[in-house]
Design a protein around this motif. Structure first.
Motif, PDB file in Angstrom:
ATOM      1  N   VAL A 195       0.861  -1.186   0.000  1.00 42.80           N
ATOM      2  CA  VAL A 195       0.000   0.000   0.000  1.00 42.80           C
ATOM      3  C   VAL A 195       0.897   1.234   0.000  1.00 42.80           C
ATOM      4  N   GLU A 196       0.867   1.965  -1.085  1.00 43.36           N
ATOM      5  CA  GLU A 196       1.668   3.182  -1.192  1.00 43.36           C
ATOM      6  C   GLU A 196       0.969   4.313  -0.441  1.00 43.36           C
ATOM      7  N   LYS A 197       1.749   5.017   0.398  1.00 35.73           N
ATOM      8  CA  LYS A 197       1.161   6.074   1.216  1.00 35.73           C
ATOM      9  C   LYS A 197       1.261   7.434   0.542  1.00 35.73           C
ATOM     10  N   GLY A 198       0.354   8.318   0.959  1.00 34.03           N
ATOM     11  CA  GLY A 198       0.370   9.698   0.499  1.00 34.03           C
ATOM     12  C   GLY A 198       0.012  10.591   1.666  1.00 34.03           C
ATOM     13  N   SER A 199      -0.415  11.820   1.387  1.00 31.16           N
ATOM     14  CA  SER A 199      -0.815  12.716   2.460  1.00 31.16           C
ATOM     15  C   SER A 199      -2.115  12.226   3.081  1.00 31.16           C
ATOM     16  N   GLY A 200      -2.257  12.433   4.379  1.00 29.21           N
ATOM     17  CA  GLY A 200      -3.448  11.937   5.054  1.00 29.21           C
ATOM     18  C   GLY A 200      -3.432  10.423   5.163  1.00 29.21           C
ATOM     19  N   PHE A 201      -4.607   9.836   5.348  1.00 31.59           N
ATOM     20  CA  PHE A 201      -4.720   8.381   5.443  1.00 31.59           C
ATOM     21  C   PHE A 201      -4.975   7.771   4.081  1.00 31.59           C
ATOM     22  N   VAL A 202      -4.450   6.556   3.895  1.00 30.95           N
ATOM     23  CA  VAL A 202      -4.718   5.751   2.705  1.00 30.95           C
ATOM     24  C   VAL A 202      -5.575   4.579   3.154  1.00 30.95           C
ATOM     25  N   TYR A 203      -6.734   4.408   2.522  1.00 38.08           N
ATOM     26  CA  TYR A 203      -7.757   3.482   2.990  1.00 38.08           C
ATOM     27  C   TYR A 203      -7.740   2.195   2.164  1.00 38.08           C
TER      28      TYR A 203
END
Length: 360
Positions: free
Chosen positions: A180-188
């Motif tokens: 799961v690649e992350k970004g700003s905020g939460f990644v759902y």
């Protein structure tokens, strides 16, 4: 999943709390004589199947379906569970991923994210979560209150850039390993669909959503007599309002009756108050500085309404006499108050009025 704009224990319990009722939830009259006020109705629905994000500065709302994710990750390593559909974390006896089976989920203590939305009180914090350790995830319920079953999983990485998760059905079928690649905020992320879903918008101040709340005793207090979901840890969904936990949104609660606590007796003093008893108009730029602001997630929470007896009727009193102040991401102060929880006799449609606090 597309985003769109908008202006057991048993399914019987869900229906009794969130379905139609013939009584108005409050005697509040929606104001129509103040052009500075904005009125928003959040369509959570009678089944609490949606959550609605609100940007107070623009008045824009974004509605997301609740049942599209189970866990979410942010760049700080925080993991949250989907409290809007009763997702829960459990630690099996087995320490070998392959040894976990259907029987492994029986009688386990289930851990839920705290309804306060405090990131230090997630199920993962409470359970002392560790990487490279097998766990079981209760996938929660669907929109009809039906259990979605369990997955076993291991998270091997949870860095600022990505999370790596291996998961499978309890019988070992449908095993997957996903990054799961992350970004700003939460990644759902959805283990059911094995994909990331878009949930929250880039800019928002408050979200109206369902959360899991406990009724009855916690199971850990009952020892061997505990029967999860039967005599302890009985969990249900309830509507709540959470302020953005990005650290810049703050808020306060104020009323002319600060000592009155929510009560389910329709004849109790607090339930006889109306919008006429509100201090909404008294909140001005000169008085807002006297309020004690907090970043507590559930500052608004469930403070604005309360179920009345008999509970089976699903009638709620909306506390329109309470005023909430929200200091948004841009530093603006807004005052808001709730007007109703139902639309056309059906619960799950909270309506609130808000105004920018500014000199006239």
């Amino acid at each position: 999943m597309k985003l769109f704009n908008t202006t057991i224990f048993s399914s019987l319990l869900l229906l009794s709390l969130f379905s139609c009722n013939n009584d108005d939830d409050t005697n509040t009259t929606i104001p129509d004589d103040n052009v500075d006020s904005k009125i928003i109705t959040a369509e959570l629905t009678g089944q609490l199947s949606h959550e609605v994000y609100v940007d107070l500065n623009t008045g824009e709302t974004v509605t997301s379906e609740v049942n599209t994710w189970e866990v979410a990750f942010d760049q700080n390593g925080t993991i949250i569970s989907n409290s809007g559909k009763k997702v829960a974390l459990a630690m099996p006896v087995e320490t070998d991923f392959d040894a976990i089976n259907e029987e492994s989920a029986q009688g386990l203590q289930l851990y839920y994210d705290d309804e306060s939305a405090d990131k230090t009180l997630t199920a993962w914090n409470k359970n002392g979560f560790e990487l490279n350790t097998p766990y079981i995830l209760d996938l929660g319920i669907d929109g009809l209150g039906k259990s979605l079953g369990f997955k076993k999983f291991i998270i091997s990485e949870n860095s600022s850039s990505q999370a790596v998760i291996k998961f499978a059905d309890l019988n070992g079928e449908n095993e997957q390993t996903t990054t799961v690649e992350k970004g700003s905020g939460f990644v759902y992320f959805s283990m059911i669909e094995n994909k990331v879903n878009e949930v929250e918008p880039a800019n928002w101040d408050i979200v109206l959503k369902p959360v899991t709340v406990r009724t009855g005793a916690p199971c850990f207090t009952m020892g061997d007599a505990a029967m999860p979901g039967i005599n302890c840890d009985i969990m249900r969904l309830n509507a709540s309002v959470i302020i953005n936990q990005n650290g810049s949104v703050k808020g306060a609660k104020t009323s002319n009756y600060p000592d009155l606590e929510p009560n389910d007796d329709p004849e109790h003093e607090i339930n006889l108050l109306t919008i006429e008893d509100s201090n909404f108009e008294e909140i001005t730029p000169s008085t807002v500085g006297d309020l004690e602001m907090t970043t507590q997630g559930n500052l608004i929470g469930k403070e604005w309404f309360h179920i009345q007896t008999p509970h089976r009727d699903g009638v709620y009193k909306v506390y329109s006499h309470i005023t909430f102040v929200v200091n948004d991401e841009e530093g603006n102060n807004y005052k808001l108050r709730f007007l109703t929880y139902s639309k056309d006799g059906q619960n799950g449609y909270p309506t609130f009025e808000y105004q920018l606090i500014q000199d006239n």
